[in-house]
Write a protein that holds these residues in place. Structure first.
Motif, short mmCIF file in Angstrom:
data_model
loop_
_atom_site.label_atom_id
_atom_site.label_comp_id
_atom_site.label_asym_id
_atom_site.label_seq_id
_atom_site.Cartn_x
_atom_site.Cartn_y
_atom_site.Cartn_z
N MET A 9 -24.53 76.06 -24.47
CA MET A 9 -23.69 77.25 -24.33
C MET A 9 -23.67 78.07 -25.61
SD MET A 9 -20.60 76.04 -22.02
CE MET A 9 -21.00 75.59 -20.35
N PHE A 10 -23.65 77.38 -26.75
CA PHE A 10 -23.71 78.10 -28.01
C PHE A 10 -25.06 78.82 -28.16
CE2 PHE A 10 -20.14 75.31 -29.33
CZ PHE A 10 -19.30 76.29 -29.83
N LEU A 11 -26.12 78.22 -27.60
CA LEU A 11 -27.43 78.88 -27.61
C LEU A 11 -27.36 80.18 -26.82
CD1 LEU A 11 -29.90 75.93 -26.92
CD2 LEU A 11 -30.00 77.44 -28.88
N ALA A 12 -26.78 80.10 -25.61
CA ALA A 12 -26.65 81.29 -24.77
C ALA A 12 -25.82 82.34 -25.49
CB ALA A 12 -26.01 80.92 -23.44
N TYR A 13 -24.71 81.90 -26.08
CA TYR A 13 -23.83 82.81 -26.82
C TYR A 13 -24.62 83.52 -27.92
CZ TYR A 13 -20.25 84.35 -30.12
OH TYR A 13 -19.50 85.10 -30.98
N SER A 14 -25.38 82.73 -28.72
CA SER A 14 -26.04 83.32 -29.88
C SER A 14 -27.07 84.38 -29.48
CB SER A 14 -26.67 82.22 -30.74
OG SER A 14 -27.63 81.53 -30.00
N PHE B 150 -32.26 75.94 -31.56
CA PHE B 150 -31.88 77.27 -32.05
C PHE B 150 -33.08 77.97 -32.69
CE2 PHE B 150 -27.45 76.09 -31.52
CZ PHE B 150 -26.87 77.31 -31.22
N ALA B 151 -33.84 77.22 -33.50
CA ALA B 151 -34.98 77.80 -34.21
C ALA B 151 -36.03 78.30 -33.22
CB ALA B 151 -35.59 76.77 -35.16
N LEU B 152 -36.34 77.48 -32.21
CA LEU B 152 -37.35 77.88 -31.23
C LEU B 152 -36.88 79.08 -30.42
CD1 LEU B 152 -38.75 74.47 -29.90
CD2 LEU B 152 -39.82 76.09 -31.46
N LEU B 153 -35.59 79.06 -30.06
CA LEU B 153 -35.04 80.16 -29.28
C LEU B 153 -35.16 81.47 -30.05
CD1 LEU B 153 -33.34 80.57 -26.59
CD2 LEU B 153 -31.41 80.76 -28.11
N PHE B 154 -34.77 81.43 -31.33
CA PHE B 154 -34.77 82.66 -32.10
C PHE B 154 -36.17 83.07 -32.55
CE2 PHE B 154 -30.27 82.37 -31.89
CZ PHE B 154 -29.90 83.70 -31.88
N SER B 155 -37.11 82.11 -32.50
CA SER B 155 -38.49 82.51 -32.78
C SER B 155 -38.98 83.41 -31.64
CB SER B 155 -39.39 81.28 -32.91
OG SER B 155 -39.56 80.68 -31.65
N ASP B 156 -38.37 83.26 -30.47
CA ASP B 156 -38.68 84.15 -29.35
C ASP B 156 -37.94 85.47 -29.46
OD1 ASP B 156 -40.53 82.96 -27.83
OD2 ASP B 156 -39.20 82.28 -26.24
N PHE C 224 -28.29 58.64 -36.46
CA PHE C 224 -28.22 59.16 -35.09
C PHE C 224 -27.63 60.57 -35.07
CE2 PHE C 224 -28.50 55.44 -31.89
CZ PHE C 224 -29.62 54.97 -32.54
N ILE C 225 -26.55 60.77 -35.84
CA ILE C 225 -25.93 62.10 -35.88
C ILE C 225 -26.93 63.11 -36.45
CG2 ILE C 225 -24.12 63.48 -36.99
CD1 ILE C 225 -22.33 60.99 -36.78
N GLY C 226 -27.62 62.69 -37.50
CA GLY C 226 -28.63 63.57 -38.11
C GLY C 226 -29.69 63.97 -37.11
N ILE C 227 -30.17 63.00 -36.33
CA ILE C 227 -31.22 63.28 -35.34
C ILE C 227 -30.71 64.25 -34.28
CG2 ILE C 227 -32.64 62.28 -33.49
CD1 ILE C 227 -32.87 59.73 -35.26
N SER C 228 -29.47 64.00 -33.77
CA SER C 228 -28.97 64.88 -32.71
C SER C 228 -28.75 66.30 -33.22
CB SER C 228 -27.70 64.31 -32.07
OG SER C 228 -26.69 64.22 -33.02
N LEU C 229 -28.29 66.42 -34.47
CA LEU C 229 -28.12 67.76 -35.04
C LEU C 229 -29.48 68.43 -35.26
CD1 LEU C 229 -25.23 67.31 -37.62
CD2 LEU C 229 -25.14 68.42 -35.40
N LEU C 230 -30.47 67.62 -35.68
CA LEU C 230 -31.81 68.15 -35.89
C LEU C 230 -32.35 68.78 -34.62
CD1 LEU C 230 -34.26 68.31 -37.90
CD2 LEU C 230 -35.08 66.23 -36.82
N PHE C 231 -32.14 68.07 -33.47
CA PHE C 231 -32.65 68.60 -32.21
C PHE C 231 -31.92 69.88 -31.80
CE2 PHE C 231 -35.01 64.74 -31.92
CZ PHE C 231 -36.12 65.10 -31.17
N LEU C 232 -30.65 69.94 -32.13
CA LEU C 232 -29.90 71.17 -31.83
C LEU C 232 -30.45 72.33 -32.67
CD1 LEU C 232 -27.48 71.98 -30.05
CD2 LEU C 232 -26.04 71.73 -32.06
N ILE C 233 -30.72 72.04 -33.94
CA ILE C 233 -31.27 73.07 -34.83
C ILE C 233 -32.65 73.51 -34.35
CG2 ILE C 233 -32.10 73.50 -37.18
CD1 ILE C 233 -29.77 71.61 -38.11
N ILE C 234 -33.47 72.54 -33.90
CA ILE C 234 -34.80 72.87 -33.38
C ILE C 234 -34.66 73.83 -32.19
CG2 ILE C 234 -36.80 71.94 -32.12
CD1 ILE C 234 -36.59 69.44 -33.92
#
Lengths: 92, 206
Positions: free
Chosen positions: B36-41, A82-88, A70-80
């Motif tokens: 919030m960390f997303l917004a920060y980054s 970030f990845a999608l955001l920075f792809s923009d 479960f922790i792995g999945i929730s971290l995975l979604f957080l990473i996704i």
């Protein structure tokens, strides 16, 4: 009676000591300029600290496998996210 | 306690399920702060130089002190649970109390930090701040929202731990039944983990 758990205090003290040392390291390193690696170093150290808190203080090491998944999945979604955001943004 | 009583007493208890429930809640917290960390980054990526200048206003010493306080409070919380599991009620209560003292110390430091910022005119909507560049305004906006929300979590954590201490004192939370104290501990450690990331991102970038 359910069998009493004999909790050892030592691992917690050791982890606390490691966390204090890592804090010292991250503060010292922040004074040195590694250019673009400065943020990376800080985040790597913070991740090690978070891992220590997660595995020992929060007892994830002792929990069932499903907790880790479960922790792995929730971290995975957080990473996704970030990845999608920075792809923009990295192409702006 | 006879074995029959034990069976009845434990019939509707699932400690692992309770902990899982707490973890599921913690995942929602992860997404709350994650956003919030997303917004920060993104804002830091767009205003790198201005973030560095703005961060010079924050006291690294104060940030480091608060980091050490919070890490130590996490230790005392973990030890409080271990002590109760070892059937040492008084020791557990002392450790829970110590955790509360550290939490209060953290908030007092935060109060002094925020007051100093306030006197320098560095608060949302202040004229001094509004004259600064957009990146610096964003930095302070994020600083107040993120450390503010974290501070709110510290206050809530204190209330939860106080309630658990009361339960421990009244023998409602015991060596045999300590899952609620564990859940409080999980919450407290999450607050610690969030600070572990907030600290380098705000205090160590100048």
């Amino acid at each position: 009676m359910s069998k009493p758990i004999h909790s050892n205090y030592l691992p917690y003290l050791l982890v606390w000591f490691a966390l204090i040392v890592l804090t010292g390291i991250t503060v010292t390193f922040a004074g040195i300029n590694f250019g673009k690696y400065t943020v990376l170093t800080a985040l790597v150290i913070a991740s090690i600290k978070a891992y220590l808190v997660l595995s020992i203080f929060m007892n994830i090491k002792r929990e069932d496998k499903v907790f880790k998944i479960f922790i792995g999945i929730s971290l995975l979604f957080l990473i996704i996210s970030f990845a999608l955001l920075f792809s923009d943004y990295s192409f702006v | 306690m006879s074995s029959t009583e034990e069976t009845i007493h434990h019939a509707h208890r699932d400690d692992e399920g309770s902990r899982m429930g707490m973890w599921l809640f913690l995942f929602t917290e992860l997404l709350l702060f994650g956003g919030m960390f997303l917004a920060y980054s993104v804002y830091r990526y767009m205003h790198q130089a201005e973030f560095h200048i703005a961060a010079k206003e924050l006291s690294t010493l104060m940030g480091t002190l608060n980091t050490l306080i919070l890490l130590t409070s996490s230790l005392t919380m973990a030890l409080a649970i271990a002590a109760l599991q070892n059937n040492k009620k008084v020791l557990s209560l002392i450790l829970q109390g110590t955790t509360l003292v550290f939490a209060l110390w953290f908030l007092i430091n935060k109060y002094f930090e925020w007051s100093a910022k306030y006197h320098h005119g560095l608060f949302p909507g202040a004229d001094v701040l509004m004259e600064k560049s957009p990146g610096q305004i964003l930095f302070f906006g994020l600083y107040y929202v993120m450390t503010g929300l974290h501070g709110l979590h510290v206050i809530i954590g204190m209330l939860i731990i106080s309630y658990m201490s009361l339960g421990t004192a009244k023998n409602k939370i015991t060596a045999d039944n300590h899952v609620r104290l564990e859940a409080a501990g999980l919450y407290w450690h999450l607050v610690d983990i969030i600070w572990i990331f907030l600290f380098p991102l705000f205090y160590l970038i100048s």
